[in-house]
Structures are given as structure tokens and as C-alpha cells.
Design a protein around this motif. Structure first.
Motif, PDB file in Angstrom:
ATOM      1  N   THR A  44       0.997  -0.968  -0.078  1.00  0.00           N
ATOM      2  CA  THR A  44       0.003  -0.028   0.025  1.00  0.00           C
ATOM      3  C   THR A  44       0.765   1.365  -0.068  1.00  0.00           C
ATOM      4  OG1 THR A  44      -0.046  -0.058   2.401  1.00  0.00           O
ATOM      5  CG2 THR A  44      -1.911  -1.168   1.500  1.00  0.00           C
ATOM      6  N   GLU A  59     -11.415   6.920   7.185  1.00  0.00           N
ATOM      7  CA  GLU A  59     -11.653   5.586   6.914  1.00  0.00           C
ATOM      8  C   GLU A  59     -12.142   5.267   5.591  1.00  0.00           C
ATOM      9  OE1 GLU A  59     -14.162   4.576  10.404  1.00  0.00           O
ATOM     10  OE2 GLU A  59     -12.851   2.554  10.439  1.00  0.00           O
ATOM     11  N   ASN A  60     -11.748   4.905   4.698  1.00  0.00           N
ATOM     12  CA  ASN A  60     -11.842   4.263   3.149  1.00  0.00           C
ATOM     13  C   ASN A  60     -12.555   5.788   2.547  1.00  0.00           C
ATOM     14  OD1 ASN A  60     -10.992   1.730   3.999  1.00  0.00           O
ATOM     15  ND2 ASN A  60     -13.056   1.196   4.680  1.00  0.00           N
ATOM     16  N   GLU A  64     -12.429   7.695  -1.138  1.00  0.00           N
ATOM     17  CA  GLU A  64     -11.769   7.880  -2.182  1.00  0.00           C
ATOM     18  C   GLU A  64     -11.406   9.287  -2.735  1.00  0.00           C
ATOM     19  OE1 GLU A  64     -13.405   6.351  -6.860  1.00  0.00           O
ATOM     20  OE2 GLU A  64     -13.887   5.189  -4.959  1.00  0.00           O
ATOM     21  N   VAL A 120      -8.295   4.810  -2.267  1.00  0.00           N
ATOM     22  CA  VAL A 120      -9.028   4.644  -1.135  1.00  0.00           C
ATOM     23  C   VAL A 120      -7.929   4.890   0.183  1.00  0.00           C
ATOM     24  CG1 VAL A 120     -10.303   2.982   0.475  1.00  0.00           C
ATOM     25  CG2 VAL A 120     -10.257   2.822  -2.089  1.00  0.00           C
ATOM     26  N   SER A 171      -7.003   5.774   4.053  1.00  0.00           N
ATOM     27  CA  SER A 171      -7.443   5.778   5.513  1.00  0.00           C
ATOM     28  C   SER A 171      -6.237   6.221   6.411  1.00  0.00           C
ATOM     29  CB  SER A 171      -7.739   4.205   6.095  1.00  0.00           C
ATOM     30  OG  SER A 171      -8.825   3.620   5.302  1.00  0.00           O
ATOM     31  N   ALA A 177      -3.095   4.318   1.497  1.00  0.00           N
ATOM     32  CA  ALA A 177      -3.766   4.427   0.435  1.00  0.00           C
ATOM     33  C   ALA A 177      -3.555   3.095  -0.334  1.00  0.00           C
ATOM     34  CB  ALA A 177      -3.351   5.742  -0.305  1.00  0.00           C
ATOM     35  N   ILE A 230      -6.825   2.090  -6.488  1.00  0.00           N
ATOM     36  CA  ILE A 230      -7.986   1.334  -7.094  1.00  0.00           C
ATOM     37  C   ILE A 230      -8.172   1.899  -8.512  1.00  0.00           C
ATOM     38  CG2 ILE A 230      -9.030   0.951  -4.815  1.00  0.00           C
ATOM     39  CD1 ILE A 230     -10.989   2.997  -5.584  1.00  0.00           C
ATOM     40  N   ARG A 239     -11.461   0.532 -10.618  1.00  0.00           N
ATOM     41  CA  ARG A 239     -12.507   1.300 -10.891  1.00  0.00           C
ATOM     42  C   ARG A 239     -12.863   1.509 -12.379  1.00  0.00           C
ATOM     43  NH1 ARG A 239     -13.373   7.182 -11.096  1.00  0.00           N
ATOM     44  NH2 ARG A 239     -14.901   7.955  -9.561  1.00  0.00           N
TER      45      ARG A 239
END
Length: 573
Positions: free
Chosen positions: A264, A310-311, A313, A327, A329, A345, A348, A352
Motif C-alpha cells: 500500500t 476511513e476508506n 476515495e 482509497v 484511511s 492508500a 484502485i 475502478r
């Protein structure tokens, strides 16, 4: 029947129809696509030649049950691929007891199966990490009475360190009540546990000496925090490290090697200076350096008052210059009167895109089948009209209308070209591209744009500063610009200025069409490029879908900025 046949053949799933004797009546090419080589199926036994040897026995056991009419759902087995590896497939089988046919559906779940195995391995890894922590860690589930009031807590997990601290084995401790494990715990601790489980706010108890199992010479920092319908606590022996506590807290912010090698994107923000003071390699390889300040600004605006993100985008600029999505957090940390934000992070972007493409697939397939029929019906009268116009050109008595007739024929040809674009919207096609100056293309089409704008009392303003050429197909870029401009004109019901702007940005060529309309509601922005989606009474919902298709053919991205003051469509080449 042709529609059902097409659906049968085009399905991504393996579809098979068999009679009660095991003879294959019909099947599509789904299994061939999954395995990567030609597949011949005449009877039930032909399946066995492609099946993993270890799965044949279980299949044999199921066949008698299927013949007796039992439906099969979610059955998993493995089939051999072209490279010799095996792929997991999931099967559903149903018997039509009227016509006595078996309907068989097979689906490729190999990636799903691999993902589940990966999750299981991760869970094992995390549990192993917890078991080997130097800190004591334990988790307790809340026990409530019939009225929902908390009466006790049951031990669900303890790591090895915690068991050594408490002088318990796991077998003795796990499953027992908190009151049994710690019979001397005070009302003060009881209140702390109730606060943690009800409010969700963690509580840190420093230098606490607990019950008879801990000696007077040892002190612990104990962190209680809510986990599920209960709480977890982490015990750390700080006896020898108290004098160096401040140094340890600061050094922890420098992160461990795991932080820097994690898959990540990990980074630390100084909230006072709004700068990234630490990042791992994944972060620096993914996000373009010049975009850091904008990215940090977006994160700081998203951090809630409690400091836990939290999460969420958020978009970012990738090293390639494309727009990516992550995403995010993280949590606010306060150390030595300074506030930091520790963030993680996950990129994605590709996920997507894949989701959007899957959502568009069905509509694009429908569009391609409809377009051919519609085009046939529209082109026939257009051809007739064009023929009569050409005859009128040859009539000397109409010589004074020759320019008008030429314009009408030209517009018919352009309309025919637009129909061709609609026909190819849902298909991948090759276009011949050339190096062109975008400013020149915009200038060449300006008279036609001004003609459209004049009817709506709109002034077109050019701001052209693109110095580098782009590799494009001129007719497609012309169509892209026409669609974006006409869309902007329709949005400016009260007139105003429509700005067409080109510029350079970090090696990319940017085309922008900005109107002074009423803007696009946020809930519509995600769907406006979907074929047939429109909010206009007379709209077809194809204009922006064509724009997106053209952009994709050119490897470009379309971005949107919209507010009550207007909307800007930005095409990044």
C-alpha cells in the motif's frame, strides 16, 4: 429465437444443454474461452477428459443424484488450461422435468478462489504476527443480559505474550469470563471497559500495576479499544523504557521497514505545514511529485473532527500523467504538541475502470445491435434526399441556390458520418492517426461552431496555447469538439460566453470546453457518459458516450469540473 441464440453464444459463462442419457445437445464456446483451446463435447463423459483427476470421483458421486432430479448449485472443480495448469470452475445444474433436459452453467471462479486463498493466508499471517508480538494482546466479547445491559466480558483471543504476563495458558484463558480471569478488578476498570465498549473511544491506562500476577517492579501501558461487540487490550511493559518514551514515540514516526516495503501507499503528513514528511517507495512510484501538495490538501479537507479517516476515495495524478484513484484511511497523531496524519492508500484506478467498463458492456452491446437497424432506416431516406439535391444542382434554373444545395449535401454527408460513429461506438476499431496541431483543428471548425452558437446568443471565445502536436484522427476530434460544444450550448439557456481553451500541462496537451450554464448535479456526473443516459426531454444520451469512446480511441481521459457557475469538460491527451 435469434436473440436467445446470440445471448447463448455470447455468454461469458459455459452453457450446456444435455438430455437424460448424458448426450450433449448444444453448448456454447464458453469453456473454450476459459481454457484457451478448442473443446469438443458430445456426451457427459467428454467433460472428464478436461477435468482434474482428483475431482472425477466427486463428480461420479453426484451424477446419480442429478439424474434423480436434484439441483446442483455452486459445485466447484478444476479443468485443465492450455498451458497445463488447472482453473477453478463453478457449476449450476438444473433438470427440466417436463422436457427432460439438463441445463448446465459453468463459470470461471479461478481468480475468486485464488483471492479467497490469499485472504486465508493473510489471516494466518496476521494471527501469526499477533502471536509473536512482544506486546500482550487480548480480545473480549461483551456479555449482556436480557435487557441489553453489559454484565461481563468473555475472552476470545490472547496472544502468547499476554498469556505469559497473566500466568495463564491459552487453553485455560480463552473462553473464560473477565470476572473469572481478573476477580480483583476494580469499579474504576469496570467503568473504563463500559466507556470503551459504549463510546468506541480508546482509553490508555499508564503505569498500572494489576493484581497478583504482576510484580511491583513492573509497570504497563494498557490500551483499551473497541473491537466488534467488545474490546481489545494491548499490554506493553514500559518499565525500562519510561525515560526514553519521548524518543521512542518520535522514532516510531520514522516507520519500520515494513512501512517502506508495504504494497500500500504509506505516508505521514505534518498537519502544521501541510507537507508529506515521510513516504514509502510505493507512494513515490505511484503519485507524481508535483501533485503532492494538491493531494495533501484534498486529504486534510476530508479528515473529520475526530481525526479518523476511513476508506475515503480521492483522485491523484499518477507518474504517467493519468488521473488515478485511491482509497485513503488514516488517523491523526499528536506528539510533542504537534499533529501528524498517518495515512495508508490503496490504488484502485484499474479496479475502478474495470467496474465502469463492466457496467457499460451491456448497454454498448445493445447499442451496437440497435444502431445497425436504425442506421439502415435513416440512411435510406438520406440517400434519396441527397440524390434529389444532386439532381437539383444540375438544374440550371436553380443555379442561384447552388451554394445552399452544396451546404445541404455537405451536412447530409456529415450526418451520415455521425451515424457511422454511432455504429462503431460499441466496437473496437482502428483509426488512422496523424500528428496534428490541436489549435489548428479548433480554428478550422470555428465557423461551424459559431453558426451553432449564434442562434442561442452565445459568444465563442478561443484561448489556444497548445504548442505540441497530438497524434489524432481529425474527423473524430472534430466530432468530439462538436458534441462537447453543442452540449455546452444547450446548457446555456440564457446565452453567455463559451470558452474553448487549449494548453500544455506537464507534457500533456489539454483541450477544455467551458460553459456558463447551470452546472451538472453531482449525482448525475458519474452517469453522463453512459449510453442512452440523458436528462433532456429530446436527448438521445449518445453525445457524451461518443465523446468518451473517441477519447479512449486516442488514449485520452475526459475530466469534468462543474458548479452553479458552469461546467468544464477537459480532454487530456
Amino acid at each position: 429465437m435469434d436473440h436467445f441464440k446470440n445471448l447463448f453464444e455470447l455468454s461469458f459463462d459455459m452453457l450446456v444443454v444435455m438430455d437424460c442419457n448424458g448426450r450433449v445437445v448444444h453448448y456454447n464456446s464458453g469453456l473454450q474461452k476459459m481454457l484457451g483451446y478448442p473443446v469438443l463435447l458430445n456426451s457427459m463423459k467428454d467433460f472428464y477428459s478436461y477435468m482434474h483427476p482428483d475431482d472425477i470421483a466427486s463428480m461420479d458421486a453426484l451424477v446419480p443424484q442429478l439424474i434423480q432430479g436434484r439441483e446442483l448449485s455452486g459445485y466447484l472443480n478444476r479443468f485443465r488450461c492450455a498451458d497445463g495448469s488447472y482453473k477453478w470452475l463453478q457449476w449450476n445444474v438444473s433438470l427440466d422435468q417436463i422436457n427432460m433436459y439438463f441445463y448446465v452453467i459453468g463459470r470461471d471462479v479461478h481468480h475468486q478462489k485464488s483471492f479467497e486463498q490469499h485472504l486465508a493466508a493473510q489471516e494466518l499471517w496476521y494471527r501469526s504476527c499477533l502471536d509473536n508480538l512482544l506486546d500482550g494482546f487480548s480480545y473480549y466479547k461483551t456479555i449482556r443480559d436480557e435487557c441489553g445491559d453489559i454484565i461481563d466480558y468473555r475472552s476470545e483471543y490472547m496472544n502468547d505474550t499476554f498469556c505469559r504476563m497473566m500466568n495463564y495458558s491459552k487453553d485455560e484463558a480463552v473462553g473464560r469470563l473477565w470476572s473469572q480471569l481478573f476477580p480483583d478488578f476494580t469499579e474504576e476498570i469496570r467503568a473504563v471497559l463500559k466507556q470503551v465498549t459504549s463510546s468506541g473511544k480508546p482509553v490508555l491506562r499508564q503505569e498500572r500495576v494489576y493484581n497478583k500476577w504482576l510484580t511491583d517492579e513492573e509497570s504497563y501501558d494498557v490500551l483499551y479499544y473497541k473491537m466488534g461487540d467488545g474490546f481489545a487490550c494491548s499490554w506493553r511493559n514500559v518499565t525500562e523504557y519510561r525515560r526514553a518514551q519521548e524518543h521512542l514515540e518520535l522514532s516510531n514516526l520514522k516507520f519500520t521497514s515494513a512501512f517502506h516495503t508495504n504494497a500500500t501507499m504509506n505516508f505521514l503528513i505534518d498537519l502544521e505545514t501541510a507537507t508529506i514528511i515521510e513516504m514509502n517507495q510505493k507512494f513515490s512510484q505511484t503519485i507524481r511529485r508535483g501533485h503532492y501538495s494538491h493531494f495533501v490538501s484534498s486529504i486534510m479537507q476530508a479528515i473529520p473532527a475526530q481525526g479518523l479517516l476511513e476508506n475515503i476515495e480521492l483522485p491523484f495524478l499518477r507518474q504517467s500523467g493519468d488521473t488515478g484513484y485511491g482509497v485513503i484511511s488514516g488517523e491523526v497523531l499528536e506528539l510533542k504538541d504537534k499533529r501528524y496524519f498517518l495515512a495508508f492508500a490503496i490504488d484502485i484506478t484499474e479496479l475502478r475502470k474495470a467496474k465502469k467498463h463492466l457496467l457499460l458492456m451491456d448497454k454498448l452491446n445493445l447499442l451496437s445491435s440497435m444502431a445497425a437497424s436504425i442506421a439502415h432506416e435513416v440512411r435510406n431516406p438520406m440517400t434519396t434526399i441527397k440524390g434529389f439535391l444532386q439532381l437539383m444542382q444540375k438544374n440550371t434554373t436553380l443555379a442561384s441556390y447552388r451554394d445552399t444545395l452544396n451546404l445541404m449535401i455537405s451536412e447530409l454527408d456529415r450526418a451520415n458520418g455521425i451515424i457511422s460513429e454511432y455504429l462503431s461506438l460499441a466496437n473496437t476499431r482502428f483509426v488512422q492517426k496523424e500528428q496534428k496541431q490541436l489549435d489548428v483543428l479548433v480554428s478550422n471548425i470555428l465557423p461551424l461552431l459559431e453558426a451553432d452558437a449564434a442562434y442561442s446568443n452565445i459568444l465563442i471565445v478561443l484561448d489556444l496555447h497548445a504548442t505540441s502536436p497530438v497524434n489524432v484522427e481529425e474527423k473524430e476530434i472534430r466530432q468530439l469538439l462538436l458534441n462537447l460544444t453543442r452540449n455546452a450550448i444547450e446548457a446555456m439557456e440564457s446565452g453567455g460566453e463559451l470558452t474553448i481553451r487549449t494548453r500544455m500541462d506537464q507534457g500533456s496537451v489539454i483541450l477544455e470546453v467551458a460553459d456558463q450554464g447551470h452546472g451538472i448535479p453531482k449525482e448525475h456526473i458519474e452517469a453522463i457518459f453512459t449510453p442512452f443516459y440523458t436528462t433532456k426531454e429530446t436527448g438521445t444520451g449518445l453525445g457524451l458516450a461518443v465523446c468518451r469512446s473517441i477519447a479512449e480511441h486516442h488514449g485520452a481521459d475526459i475530466e469534468i469540473e462543474s458548479s452553479e457557475e458552469g461546467t468544464t469538460f477537459r480532454v487530456v491527451f
